[in-house]
Write a protein that holds these residues in place. Structure first.
Motif, PDB file in Angstrom:
ATOM      1  N   MET A   9       0.833  -1.203   0.000  1.00  0.00           N
ATOM      2  CA  MET A   9       0.000   0.000   0.000  1.00  0.00           C
ATOM      3  C   MET A   9       0.871   1.258   0.000  1.00  0.00           C
ATOM      4  SD  MET A   9      -3.260  -0.584  -0.212  1.00  0.00           S
ATOM      5  CE  MET A   9      -3.983   0.944   0.370  1.00  0.00           C
ATOM      6  N   THR A  10       1.938   1.227   0.766  1.00  0.00           N
ATOM      7  CA  THR A  10       2.853   2.369   0.808  1.00  0.00           C
ATOM      8  C   THR A  10       3.470   2.615  -0.558  1.00  0.00           C
ATOM      9  OG1 THR A  10       3.318   2.013   3.150  1.00  0.00           O
ATOM     10  CG2 THR A  10       4.934   3.301   1.905  1.00  0.00           C
ATOM     11  N   LEU A  11       3.913   1.549  -1.211  1.00  0.00           N
ATOM     12  CA  LEU A  11       4.502   1.670  -2.545  1.00  0.00           C
ATOM     13  C   LEU A  11       3.473   2.185  -3.547  1.00  0.00           C
ATOM     14  CD1 LEU A  11       6.857   1.309  -4.460  1.00  0.00           C
ATOM     15  CD2 LEU A  11       6.282  -1.137  -4.603  1.00  0.00           C
ATOM     16  N   LEU A  12       2.265   1.664  -3.477  1.00  0.00           N
ATOM     17  CA  LEU A  12       1.190   2.110  -4.355  1.00  0.00           C
ATOM     18  C   LEU A  12       0.951   3.612  -4.187  1.00  0.00           C
ATOM     19  CD1 LEU A  12      -1.164   1.001  -6.260  1.00  0.00           C
ATOM     20  CD2 LEU A  12      -2.543   1.005  -4.195  1.00  0.00           C
ATOM     21  N   LYS A  13       0.842   4.056  -2.942  1.00  0.00           N
ATOM     22  CA  LYS A  13       0.617   5.480  -2.670  1.00  0.00           C
ATOM     23  C   LYS A  13       1.819   6.317  -3.107  1.00  0.00           C
ATOM     24  CE  LYS A  13      -0.619   4.701   1.629  1.00  0.00           C
ATOM     25  NZ  LYS A  13      -1.056   4.899   3.023  1.00  0.00           N
ATOM     26  N   GLN A  20       1.256  12.431  -9.180  1.00  0.00           N
ATOM     27  CA  GLN A  20       0.554  13.681  -8.898  1.00  0.00           C
ATOM     28  C   GLN A  20       1.523  14.864  -8.843  1.00  0.00           C
ATOM     29  OE1 GLN A  20      -1.613  13.958  -5.185  1.00  0.00           O
ATOM     30  NE2 GLN A  20      -3.180  15.152  -6.239  1.00  0.00           N
ATOM     31  N   VAL A  21       2.612  14.696  -8.151  1.00  0.00           N
ATOM     32  CA  VAL A  21       3.576  15.796  -7.980  1.00  0.00           C
ATOM     33  C   VAL A  21       4.290  16.115  -9.291  1.00  0.00           C
ATOM     34  CG1 VAL A  21       5.737  16.438  -6.836  1.00  0.00           C
ATOM     35  CG2 VAL A  21       3.898  15.373  -5.521  1.00  0.00           C
ATOM     36  N   ASP A  22       4.733  15.070 -10.006  1.00  0.00           N
ATOM     37  CA  ASP A  22       5.528  15.264 -11.214  1.00  0.00           C
ATOM     38  C   ASP A  22       4.689  15.471 -12.472  1.00  0.00           C
ATOM     39  OD1 ASP A  22       7.706  14.823  -9.547  1.00  0.00           O
ATOM     40  OD2 ASP A  22       7.926  12.724 -10.147  1.00  0.00           O
ATOM     41  N   GLN A  32       3.660  -1.565 -12.661  1.00  0.00           N
ATOM     42  CA  GLN A  32       3.877  -1.838 -11.239  1.00  0.00           C
ATOM     43  C   GLN A  32       2.601  -1.585 -10.444  1.00  0.00           C
ATOM     44  OE1 GLN A  32       6.571  -3.178  -9.789  1.00  0.00           O
ATOM     45  NE2 GLN A  32       5.657  -3.110  -7.764  1.00  0.00           N
ATOM     46  N   LEU A  33       1.896  -0.499 -10.749  1.00  0.00           N
ATOM     47  CA  LEU A  33       0.618  -0.228 -10.093  1.00  0.00           C
ATOM     48  C   LEU A  33      -0.343  -1.394 -10.314  1.00  0.00           C
ATOM     49  CD1 LEU A  33       0.000   3.529 -11.019  1.00  0.00           C
ATOM     50  CD2 LEU A  33       0.414   2.610  -8.723  1.00  0.00           C
ATOM     51  N   GLU A  83      -7.764  11.954  -4.519  1.00  0.00           N
ATOM     52  CA  GLU A  83      -8.866  11.319  -3.797  1.00  0.00           C
ATOM     53  C   GLU A  83      -8.519   9.872  -3.420  1.00  0.00           C
ATOM     54  OE1 GLU A  83     -13.339   9.954  -4.880  1.00  0.00           O
ATOM     55  OE2 GLU A  83     -12.782  11.992  -5.467  1.00  0.00           O
ATOM     56  N   TRP A  84      -7.909   9.137  -4.339  1.00  0.00           N
ATOM     57  CA  TRP A  84      -7.547   7.739  -4.060  1.00  0.00           C
ATOM     58  C   TRP A  84      -6.577   7.645  -2.889  1.00  0.00           C
ATOM     59  CZ3 TRP A  84      -6.170   6.988  -9.872  1.00  0.00           C
ATOM     60  CH2 TRP A  84      -7.341   6.867 -10.618  1.00  0.00           C
ATOM     61  N   VAL A  85      -5.551   8.478  -2.926  1.00  0.00           N
ATOM     62  CA  VAL A  85      -4.544   8.436  -1.859  1.00  0.00           C
ATOM     63  C   VAL A  85      -5.179   8.823  -0.523  1.00  0.00           C
ATOM     64  CG1 VAL A  85      -2.386   9.443  -1.021  1.00  0.00           C
ATOM     65  CG2 VAL A  85      -2.592   8.772  -3.423  1.00  0.00           C
ATOM     66  N   ASP A  86      -6.008   9.851  -0.533  1.00  0.00           N
ATOM     67  CA  ASP A  86      -6.691  10.258   0.703  1.00  0.00           C
ATOM     68  C   ASP A  86      -7.536   9.113   1.259  1.00  0.00           C
ATOM     69  OD1 ASP A  86      -5.591  12.781   0.543  1.00  0.00           O
ATOM     70  OD2 ASP A  86      -7.414  13.734  -0.231  1.00  0.00           O
ATOM     71  N   GLN A  87      -8.282   8.443   0.405  1.00  0.00           N
ATOM     72  CA  GLN A  87      -9.124   7.330   0.839  1.00  0.00           C
ATOM     73  C   GLN A  87      -8.292   6.155   1.351  1.00  0.00           C
ATOM     74  OE1 GLN A  87     -12.566   7.149   1.106  1.00  0.00           O
ATOM     75  NE2 GLN A  87     -12.337   9.338   0.805  1.00  0.00           N
ATOM     76  N   MET A  88      -7.187   5.877   0.690  1.00  0.00           N
ATOM     77  CA  MET A  88      -6.301   4.792   1.144  1.00  0.00           C
ATOM     78  C   MET A  88      -5.722   5.101   2.513  1.00  0.00           C
ATOM     79  SD  MET A  88      -4.230   3.457  -2.161  1.00  0.00           S
ATOM     80  CE  MET A  88      -4.736   4.269  -3.648  1.00  0.00           C
ATOM     81  N   ASN A  89      -5.422   6.359   2.758  1.00  0.00           N
ATOM     82  CA  ASN A  89      -4.873   6.751   4.054  1.00  0.00           C
ATOM     83  C   ASN A  89      -5.907   6.567   5.177  1.00  0.00           C
ATOM     84  OD1 ASN A  89      -2.274   7.431   3.232  1.00  0.00           O
ATOM     85  ND2 ASN A  89      -2.891   9.508   2.668  1.00  0.00           N
TER      86      ASN A  89
END
Length: 92
Positions: A9-13, A20-22, A32-33, A83-89
Motif C-alpha cells: 500500500m505504501t509503494l502504491l501510494k 501527482q507531484v511530477d 507496477q501499479l 482522492e484515491w490516496v486520501d481514501q487509502m490513508n
C-alpha cells in the motif's frame, strides 16, 4: 522477502503521489501499479472499502499503459489520484 500488504500500500501510494507531484510517469510504473493492485485485491487483510479504490487505480494503470499520451493521462487524473490516496490513508 515478499512485501507485506502495508508495504504494498505504501509503494502504491508513493507511485501515485509521484504521478501527482511530477505530472508524469512511465509505462513501467503503470505496470507496477497494476501488479500491486492485483496482489492487494486478493489479500484478505485489505479493508473492503479500499477495494473499489483499488479497482479505479487498476483501470487508471491499464489506461496509462496503453495510451499514446501518458503525461496527459496522468494530468487529467490529478483529482482522482488525490482522492484515491486520501481514501487509502483513511483505511490503511
Amino acid at each position: 522477502m515478499p512485501l507485506s500488504h502495508h508495504d504494498q500500500m505504501t509503494l502504491l501510494k508513493d507511485i501515485l503521489n509521484n504521478h501527482q507531484v511530477d505530472c508524469c510517469g512511465s509505462v513501467a510504473e503503470c505496470e507496477q501499479l497494476e501488479r500491486l493492485v492485483k496482489s492487494l485485491m486478493v489479500n484478505p487483510n485489505i479493508h473492503e472499502n479500499i477495494k473499489p479504490i483499488l479497482q479505479e487505480v487498476f483501470n487508471y494503470s491499464q489506461n496509462g499503459q496503453y495510451t499514446q499520451h501518458l503525461d496527459f493521462h496522468i494530468e487529467s487524473n490529478q483529482e482522482n489520484i488525490s482522492e484515491w490516496v486520501d481514501q487509502m490513508n483513511i483505511y490503511n
